[in-house]
Design a protein around this motif. Structure first.
Motif, PDB file in Angstrom:
ATOM      1  N   PHE A 127      81.543  59.163   6.313  1.00  0.00           N
ATOM      2  CA  PHE A 127      80.866  60.329   6.880  1.00  0.00           C
ATOM      3  C   PHE A 127      81.382  61.571   6.164  1.00  0.00           C
ATOM      4  N   SER A 128      80.630  62.630   6.267  1.00  0.00           N
ATOM      5  CA  SER A 128      80.907  63.831   5.474  1.00  0.00           C
ATOM      6  C   SER A 128      81.960  64.724   6.121  1.00  0.00           C
ATOM      7  N   LEU A 136      76.052  61.087  11.061  1.00  0.00           N
ATOM      8  CA  LEU A 136      75.419  60.152  10.141  1.00  0.00           C
ATOM      9  C   LEU A 136      76.507  59.299   9.512  1.00  0.00           C
ATOM     10  N   TRP A 137      76.388  57.995   9.682  1.00  0.00           N
ATOM     11  CA  TRP A 137      77.351  57.049   9.115  1.00  0.00           C
ATOM     12  C   TRP A 137      76.693  56.360   7.927  1.00  0.00           C
ATOM     13  N   THR A 138      77.254  56.551   6.749  1.00  0.00           N
ATOM     14  CA  THR A 138      76.683  55.989   5.528  1.00  0.00           C
ATOM     15  C   THR A 138      77.287  54.614   5.263  1.00  0.00           C
ATOM     16  N   PRO A 139      76.470  53.552   5.239  1.00  0.00           N
ATOM     17  CA  PRO A 139      77.029  52.198   5.051  1.00  0.00           C
ATOM     18  C   PRO A 139      77.680  52.046   3.679  1.00  0.00           C
ATOM     19  N   GLN A 140      78.738  51.254   3.652  1.00  0.00           N
ATOM     20  CA  GLN A 140      79.426  50.902   2.413  1.00  0.00           C
ATOM     21  C   GLN A 140      79.456  49.377   2.297  1.00  0.00           C
ATOM     22  N   ASP A 141      79.410  48.893   1.088  1.00  0.00           N
ATOM     23  CA  ASP A 141      79.341  47.450   0.843  1.00  0.00           C
ATOM     24  C   ASP A 141      80.731  46.838   0.898  1.00  0.00           C
ATOM     25  N   ALA A 142      81.026  46.180   2.030  1.00  0.00           N
ATOM     26  CA  ALA A 142      82.341  45.541   2.172  1.00  0.00           C
ATOM     27  C   ALA A 142      82.485  44.337   1.257  1.00  0.00           C
ATOM     28  N   GLY A 143      81.352  43.802   0.781  1.00  0.00           N
ATOM     29  CA  GLY A 143      81.424  42.685  -0.158  1.00  0.00           C
ATOM     30  C   GLY A 143      81.841  43.141  -1.540  1.00  0.00           C
ATOM     31  N   ALA A 144      81.372  44.332  -1.923  1.00  0.00           N
ATOM     32  CA  ALA A 144      81.702  44.863  -3.239  1.00  0.00           C
ATOM     33  C   ALA A 144      83.111  45.450  -3.273  1.00  0.00           C
ATOM     34  N   ASN A 145      83.559  46.001  -2.155  1.00  0.00           N
ATOM     35  CA  ASN A 145      84.909  46.569  -2.066  1.00  0.00           C
ATOM     36  C   ASN A 145      85.674  45.777  -1.010  1.00  0.00           C
ATOM     37  N   THR A 146      86.508  44.887  -1.448  1.00  0.00           N
ATOM     38  CA  THR A 146      87.216  44.008  -0.519  1.00  0.00           C
ATOM     39  C   THR A 146      88.293  44.744   0.270  1.00  0.00           C
ATOM     40  N   PRO A 157      78.328  55.120  17.587  1.00  0.00           N
ATOM     41  CA  PRO A 157      76.955  55.554  17.845  1.00  0.00           C
ATOM     42  C   PRO A 157      76.660  56.852  17.102  1.00  0.00           C
ATOM     43  N   THR A 158      75.375  57.146  16.937  1.00  0.00           N
ATOM     44  CA  THR A 158      74.984  58.394  16.268  1.00  0.00           C
ATOM     45  C   THR A 158      74.581  59.472  17.266  1.00  0.00           C
ATOM     46  N   THR A 159      74.242  59.062  18.490  1.00  0.00           N
ATOM     47  CA  THR A 159      73.799  60.018  19.508  1.00  0.00           C
ATOM     48  C   THR A 159      74.713  59.938  20.727  1.00  0.00           C
ATOM     49  N   GLY A 160      74.603  60.960  21.567  1.00  0.00           N
ATOM     50  CA  GLY A 160      75.365  60.964  22.803  1.00  0.00           C
ATOM     51  C   GLY A 160      76.858  61.167  22.624  1.00  0.00           C
ATOM     52  N   LEU A 161      77.261  61.669  21.482  1.00  0.00           N
ATOM     53  CA  LEU A 161      78.682  61.869  21.208  1.00  0.00           C
ATOM     54  C   LEU A 161      79.143  63.224  21.743  1.00  0.00           C
ATOM     55  N   ALA A 205      85.110  69.028  14.781  1.00  0.00           N
ATOM     56  CA  ALA A 205      85.018  67.763  14.032  1.00  0.00           C
ATOM     57  C   ALA A 205      84.601  66.620  14.961  1.00  0.00           C
ATOM     58  N   PRO A 206      83.388  66.689  15.524  1.00  0.00           N
ATOM     59  CA  PRO A 206      82.958  65.632  16.462  1.00  0.00           C
ATOM     60  C   PRO A 206      82.830  64.263  15.805  1.00  0.00           C
ATOM     61  N   CYS A 207      82.428  64.219  14.536  1.00  0.00           N
ATOM     62  CA  CYS A 207      82.230  62.928  13.879  1.00  0.00           C
ATOM     63  C   CYS A 207      83.557  62.272  13.528  1.00  0.00           C
ATOM     64  N   ALA A 208      84.513  63.065  13.075  1.00  0.00           N
ATOM     65  CA  ALA A 208      85.845  62.519  12.793  1.00  0.00           C
ATOM     66  C   ALA A 208      86.475  62.006  14.081  1.00  0.00           C
ATOM     67  N   GLY A 209      86.323  62.777  15.161  1.00  0.00           N
ATOM     68  CA  GLY A 209      86.850  62.334  16.448  1.00  0.00           C
ATOM     69  C   GLY A 209      86.187  61.053  16.922  1.00  0.00           C
ATOM     70  N   ALA A 210      84.874  60.963  16.743  1.00  0.00           N
ATOM     71  CA  ALA A 210      84.144  59.758  17.155  1.00  0.00           C
ATOM     72  C   ALA A 210      84.544  58.556  16.318  1.00  0.00           C
ATOM     73  N   SER A 211      84.758  58.784  15.018  1.00  0.00           N
ATOM     74  CA  SER A 211      85.130  57.685  14.127  1.00  0.00           C
ATOM     75  C   SER A 211      86.513  57.143  14.472  1.00  0.00           C
ATOM     76  N   ILE A 212      87.482  58.042  14.621  1.00  0.00           N
ATOM     77  CA  ILE A 212      88.839  57.596  14.947  1.00  0.00           C
ATOM     78  C   ILE A 212      88.847  56.868  16.286  1.00  0.00           C
ATOM     79  N   SER A 213      88.099  57.387  17.250  1.00  0.00           N
ATOM     80  CA  SER A 213      88.039  56.741  18.561  1.00  0.00           C
ATOM     81  C   SER A 213      87.420  55.346  18.462  1.00  0.00           C
ATOM     82  N   HIS A 214      86.336  55.236  17.690  1.00  0.00           N
ATOM     83  CA  HIS A 214      85.682  53.933  17.508  1.00  0.00           C
ATOM     84  C   HIS A 214      86.637  52.933  16.860  1.00  0.00           C
TER      85      HIS A 214
END
Length: 283
Positions: free
Chosen positions: A168-169, A71-81, A90-94, A121-130
């Motif tokens: 992500f958590s 699960l990737w939680t969106p953050q406001d890039a406009g509010a935090n420059t 992606p969220t599936t097929g990882l 740590a599949p999500c951390a691995g997916a994030s760094i790869s992305h």
């Protein structure tokens, strides 16, 4: 000699017998046909009933949607420059098993390689790869050598508050060590973060993005807070060299910024490697 009338009666009788015989034959054929049709109908009903009982006429179920791995939680890039929007993984097929090799090339010597653990740590691995695929880390600085003894990298802004436009958590945070009678971790316990451990660090804690730590020495806190993603497999001497650099004030009163810039020239992540098969037990 028989009269003409007798012969006529005999002929009429014979004709009637022939008609009755033909009628009987036709009736017998009709009964046979009807019996055959009836048997066929009964057989068809049996077959249809069996098919219905087995669900042949049920509506086909919709294909099951792939379950989300992360699960990737969106953050406001406009509010935090300090945030940089490069989309989300992606969220599936990882991949959720095996490893990936991360290669970190800096201006401090030979490349540093690390093994990312996709099982823990599949999500951390997916994030760094992305992010690596988006050149997110390239030409950024490792902006801190922490008081805990770790090199902190992965923030393009160099502020400690930067990252991608999602979080992500935590996934693989070590358990707190058992306390000794002195209320400190027992000395014989292995450290929560051995030297060479790669862990995510979020801002705020638990809201991970792109920033990671490479531990320069063993670290065993009373309350572990960082999610482990992997370990250094090559270039640990380069990590030690960086850890020995002089540090200066980072502008916030903390003397943690390397006086010599530590620049990530490139960060790449390889394709997933299958998890090794379990070795047979000795017997």
């Amino acid at each position: 000699m028989a009269s003409s009338r007798d012969r006529q009666r005999k002929l009429a009788r014979a004709k009637l017998d022939r008609q009755l015989a033909r009628r009987a034959a036709r009736a017998k054929r009709r009964r046979q046909i009807q019996a055959g049709i009836g048997a066929a109908v009964v057989l068809a009903l049996i077959v249809l009933g069996s098919a219905w009982a087995l669900g042949a006429f049920d509506s086909k179920p919709e294909p099951k949607a792939a379950e989300d791995v992360c699960l990737w939680t969106p953050q406001d890039a406009g509010a935090n420059t300090n945030l940089k929007d490069v989309g989300t993984p992606p969220t599936t097929g990882l991949p959720t098993s095996g490893t990936r090799t991360m290669t970190l090339t800096t201006n401090q010597g030979a490349p540093i390689t690390a093994e990312l653990d996709l099982t823990s740590a599949p999500c951390a691995g997916a994030s760094i790869s992305h992010l690596a695929g988006k050149s997110f880390y390239d030409n950024t600085k490792c902006h801190e050598i922490t008081a805990e003894g770790a090199l902190r990298c992965g923030d393009p802004s160099g502020t400690g508050f930067g990252g991608p436009a999602y979080t992500f958590s935590n996934e693989d945070v070590p358990d707190a060590p058992e306390a000794s009678p002195s209320a400190s971790p027992a000395p014989e316990q292995p450290p929560a973060y051995p030297k060479g451990t790669v862990a995510m660090i979020g801002s705020p804690p638990g809201a991970n993005g792109s920033q990671f730590l490479i531990f320069l020495k063993d670290f065993n806190p009373e309350t572990p807070a960082y999610s482990i993603v992997g370990k250094v497999t090559g270039g640990l001497d380069v990590v030690e060299k960086i850890g020995a650099l002089e540090t200066v004030d980072n502008g916030n009163g903390a003397k943690v910024k390397p006086k010599t810039d530590v620049v990530i020239q490139s960060l790449t992540v390889g394709e997933p490697n299958a998890a090794p098969a379990a070795s047979p037990s000795a017997g």
